[in-house]
Design a protein around this motif. Structure first.
Motif, PDB file in Angstrom:
ATOM      1  N   LEU A 193      -3.652   2.471  -1.367  1.00 11.52           N
ATOM      2  CA  LEU A 193      -3.685   3.276  -0.163  1.00 11.52           C
ATOM      3  C   LEU A 193      -3.863   2.370   1.055  1.00 11.52           C
ATOM      4  CD1 LEU A 193      -6.017   6.178  -1.377  1.00 11.52           C
ATOM      5  CD2 LEU A 193      -3.508   6.092  -1.411  1.00 11.52           C
ATOM      6  N   PHE A 194      -3.396   2.846   2.208  1.00  7.85           N
ATOM      7  CA  PHE A 194      -3.346   1.956   3.370  1.00  7.85           C
ATOM      8  C   PHE A 194      -3.727   2.715   4.637  1.00  7.85           C
ATOM      9  CE2 PHE A 194      -0.324  -1.185   5.798  1.00  7.85           C
ATOM     10  CZ  PHE A 194      -1.419  -1.711   6.456  1.00  7.85           C
ATOM     11  N   PRO A 195      -5.025   2.942   4.878  1.00  8.20           N
ATOM     12  CA  PRO A 195      -5.435   3.496   6.166  1.00  8.20           C
ATOM     13  C   PRO A 195      -5.282   2.460   7.279  1.00  8.20           C
ATOM     14  CG  PRO A 195      -7.362   3.000   4.803  1.00  8.20           C
ATOM     15  CD  PRO A 195      -6.161   2.734   3.968  1.00  8.20           C
ATOM     16  N   VAL A 196      -4.553   2.837   8.334  1.00 10.11           N
ATOM     17  CA  VAL A 196      -4.312   1.932   9.460  1.00 10.11           C
ATOM     18  C   VAL A 196      -3.824   2.789  10.639  1.00 10.11           C
ATOM     19  CG1 VAL A 196      -1.877   1.439   8.887  1.00 10.11           C
ATOM     20  CG2 VAL A 196      -3.229  -0.287  10.087  1.00 10.11           C
ATOM     21  N   PRO A 197      -4.125   2.429  11.877  1.00  8.82           N
ATOM     22  CA  PRO A 197      -3.695   3.243  13.017  1.00  8.82           C
ATOM     23  C   PRO A 197      -2.184   3.400  13.156  1.00  8.82           C
ATOM     24  CG  PRO A 197      -5.481   1.783  13.671  1.00  8.82           C
ATOM     25  CD  PRO A 197      -5.081   1.367  12.285  1.00  8.82           C
TER      26      PRO A 197
ATOM     27  N   LEU B 228     -11.153  12.193   2.580  1.00  9.21           N
ATOM     28  CA  LEU B 228      -9.760  12.224   2.126  1.00  9.21           C
ATOM     29  C   LEU B 228      -9.516  11.164   1.059  1.00  9.21           C
ATOM     30  CD1 LEU B 228      -6.843  13.170   2.280  1.00  9.21           C
ATOM     31  CD2 LEU B 228      -6.515  11.668   4.261  1.00  9.21           C
ATOM     32  N   LEU B 229     -10.019   9.958   1.274  1.00 14.56           N
ATOM     33  CA  LEU B 229      -9.885   8.905   0.260  1.00 14.56           C
ATOM     34  C   LEU B 229     -10.542   9.336  -1.054  1.00 14.56           C
ATOM     35  CD1 LEU B 229     -10.628   5.771   2.487  1.00 14.56           C
ATOM     36  CD2 LEU B 229      -8.407   6.430   1.538  1.00 14.56           C
ATOM     37  N   ARG B 230     -11.692  10.009  -0.940  1.00 14.35           N
ATOM     38  CA  ARG B 230     -12.398  10.492  -2.134  1.00 14.35           C
ATOM     39  C   ARG B 230     -11.511  11.439  -2.948  1.00 14.35           C
ATOM     40  NH1 ARG B 230     -15.835   8.495  -4.995  1.00 14.35           N
ATOM     41  NH2 ARG B 230     -14.007   8.747  -6.315  1.00 14.35           N
ATOM     42  N   ARG B 231     -10.869  12.388  -2.278  1.00 18.08           N
ATOM     43  CA  ARG B 231      -9.987  13.335  -2.958  1.00 18.08           C
ATOM     44  C   ARG B 231      -8.819  12.614  -3.626  1.00 18.08           C
ATOM     45  NH1 ARG B 231      -7.830  17.770   0.894  1.00 18.08           N
ATOM     46  NH2 ARG B 231      -6.996  18.593  -1.077  1.00 18.08           N
TER      47      ARG B 231
ATOM     48  N   PRO C 156      -4.866   9.275 -10.491  1.00 14.29           N
ATOM     49  CA  PRO C 156      -5.408   8.213 -11.356  1.00 14.29           C
ATOM     50  C   PRO C 156      -4.794   6.840 -11.126  1.00 14.29           C
ATOM     51  CG  PRO C 156      -4.877  10.184 -12.630  1.00 14.29           C
ATOM     52  CD  PRO C 156      -4.312  10.393 -11.263  1.00 14.29           C
ATOM     53  N   ASN C 157      -3.586   6.787 -10.546  1.00 12.59           N
ATOM     54  CA  ASN C 157      -2.940   5.494 -10.337  1.00 12.59           C
ATOM     55  C   ASN C 157      -3.302   4.840  -9.007  1.00 12.59           C
ATOM     56  OD1 ASN C 157      -1.464   7.623  -9.207  1.00 12.59           O
ATOM     57  ND2 ASN C 157       0.505   6.573  -9.398  1.00 12.59           N
ATOM     58  N   VAL C 158      -4.198   5.455  -8.218  1.00 14.92           N
ATOM     59  CA  VAL C 158      -4.725   4.775  -7.031  1.00 14.92           C
ATOM     60  C   VAL C 158      -5.735   3.732  -7.489  1.00 14.92           C
ATOM     61  CG1 VAL C 158      -6.157   5.016  -4.971  1.00 14.92           C
ATOM     62  CG2 VAL C 158      -4.317   6.653  -5.397  1.00 14.92           C
ATOM     63  N   VAL C 159      -5.433   2.464  -7.211  1.00 12.75           N
ATOM     64  CA  VAL C 159      -6.274   1.372  -7.720  1.00 12.75           C
ATOM     65  C   VAL C 159      -6.866   0.509  -6.616  1.00 12.75           C
ATOM     66  CG1 VAL C 159      -4.947   1.251  -9.867  1.00 12.75           C
ATOM     67  CG2 VAL C 159      -4.348  -0.269  -7.954  1.00 12.75           C
ATOM     68  N   ALA C 160      -6.423   0.713  -5.362  1.00 12.54           N
ATOM     69  CA  ALA C 160      -6.863  -0.189  -4.296  1.00 12.54           C
ATOM     70  C   ALA C 160      -6.727   0.495  -2.941  1.00 12.54           C
ATOM     71  CB  ALA C 160      -6.044  -1.482  -4.313  1.00 12.54           C
TER      72      ALA C 160
ATOM     73  N   GLU D 216     -15.015   1.546  -7.822  1.00 14.84           N
ATOM     74  CA  GLU D 216     -13.946   2.312  -8.469  1.00 14.84           C
ATOM     75  C   GLU D 216     -12.568   1.706  -8.262  1.00 14.84           C
ATOM     76  OE1 GLU D 216     -14.564   6.757  -7.929  1.00 14.84           O
ATOM     77  OE2 GLU D 216     -15.947   5.937  -6.420  1.00 14.84           O
ATOM     78  N   VAL D 217     -12.320   1.170  -7.076  1.00 16.13           N
ATOM     79  CA  VAL D 217     -11.016   0.584  -6.756  1.00 16.13           C
ATOM     80  C   VAL D 217     -11.238  -0.746  -6.041  1.00 16.13           C
ATOM     81  CG1 VAL D 217      -9.888   2.841  -6.595  1.00 16.13           C
ATOM     82  CG2 VAL D 217     -10.836   1.774  -4.524  1.00 16.13           C
ATOM     83  N   VAL D 218     -10.193  -1.541  -5.981  1.00 12.63           N
ATOM     84  CA  VAL D 218     -10.247  -2.822  -5.274  1.00 12.63           C
ATOM     85  C   VAL D 218     -10.129  -2.563  -3.774  1.00 12.63           C
ATOM     86  CG1 VAL D 218      -9.050  -5.004  -4.886  1.00 12.63           C
ATOM     87  CG2 VAL D 218      -9.312  -4.122  -7.211  1.00 12.63           C
TER      88      VAL D 218
END
Length: 307
Positions: A118-122, A138-141, A147-151, A174-176
């Motif tokens: 995932l990539f939070p950025v403005p 939102l990231l928590r959800r 399951p394939n969100v790893v970073a 939980e994730v990198v």
């Protein structure tokens, strides 16, 4: 691209993968924010994976025109051997709420077997919903439901670091968590165990960012800090030339060419690199002891492996 801009330059792609491995990078991005067809992009990833032969992993860049296009191209990249997705959002994806962002992201994740960063950025324009762009709830959800969100590439709310620190505190078990900006990850590593640092312009520093990362993993913060200060002229040069309101891939390509990468043609539309910018970037590397190539700048436009 080849000099007539009609085909991929396979020799040049393979050259850059070899240089990536030589410099010690764990992975490399198959950039999609360039003028390339979906079919060419699939072949591009194939060449990268074939040349890498497991020595560095290839990251798919999921920023095509629509959700449907992104799913289609993710399947191409997965079939070609990419292992990880850097998930962005299209320029004309204009959600009405964070719930729309959630639905887009989940639909994409559900459609691929690849691991997803995932990539939070403005850049995406989500700051109008929350200053952290992709806020912790939102990231928590997404982590719970995909399951394939790893970073997480933690640039939410940049240049403020609060979003990045929140991401670490909430999810590092939980994730990198990736701190991609080199001017942040070295200072933050004194306070936070940085797990990963990856962004496209890292090649500007040649082999040095992987070396600094290794020092940090060994706990040698003093040496890493010494190098951090040594590279201040190059850092200042990078920030001086700027990016013209967006990511200038041609300029980043020149930066890596100074360190031995191929350089060479990109199809239009693309950003431009002007002589004054080249001079600033080259002198910044020289002042930092990064030993840029002494090849004349005019050769950048041809590339090291012209075809």
């Amino acid at each position: 691209m080849t000099s007539d801009f009609k085909h991929l330059n396979e020799k040049a792609i393979r050259h850059d993968i070899e240089k990536t491995v030589e410099h010690g990078f764990a992975g490399t991005l198959a950039c999609s924010e360039v003028a390339i067809t979906p079919e060419e992009y699939g072949r591009f990833v194939e060449i990268m994976v074939d040349q890498a032969k497991g020595r560095t992993f290839v990251v798919h860049h999921a920023i095509f025109n629509s959700l449907e296009d992104n799913i289609e191209n993710a399947r191409r990249a997965e079939a070609a051997g990419a292992e990880l997705v850097l998930l962005g959002y299209p320029p004309f994806f204009h959600p009405k709420s964070l719930e729309d962002v959630y639905e887009y992201t989940k639909a994409f994740c559900d459609a691929t077997n690849m691991a997803v960063m995932l990539f939070p950025v403005p850049t995406w324009g989500f700051s109008r919903f929350h200053p952290a762009d992709l806020p912790v709830p939102l990231l928590r959800r997404l982590i719970d439901d995909c399951p394939n969100v790893v970073a997480i590439k933690a640039e939410g709310g940049a240049p403020v670091v609060m979003g990045a620190i929140e991401a670490y505190q909430a999810f590092h078990k939980e994730v990198v968590i990736s701190y991609p900006l080199e001017w942040e990850f070295v200072p933050l590593s004194r306070l936070i165990p940085v797990q990963f640092c990856g962004t496209n312009f890292s090649a500007y520093y040649g082999p040095w960012l992987p070396h600094i990362f290794d020092l940090l993993q060994k706990g040698d913060h003093d040496k890493a800090t010494e190098l951090f200060y040594q590279f201040q002229p190059a850092r200042t040069a990078f920030n001086t030339v700027g990016m013209g309101g967006g990511v200038n891939r041609a300029m980043w390509k020149y930066q890596s060419w100074l360190q031995g990468y191929n350089g060479g043609p990109l199809r239009h539309p693309t950003g431009r690199v002007h002589p004054r910018q080249m001079t600033v970037l080259r002198k910044g590397q020289e002042a930092s002891g990064l030993n840029p190539t002494d090849t004349p700048d005019e050769e950048f436009f041809v590339g090291r492996n012209p075809a």
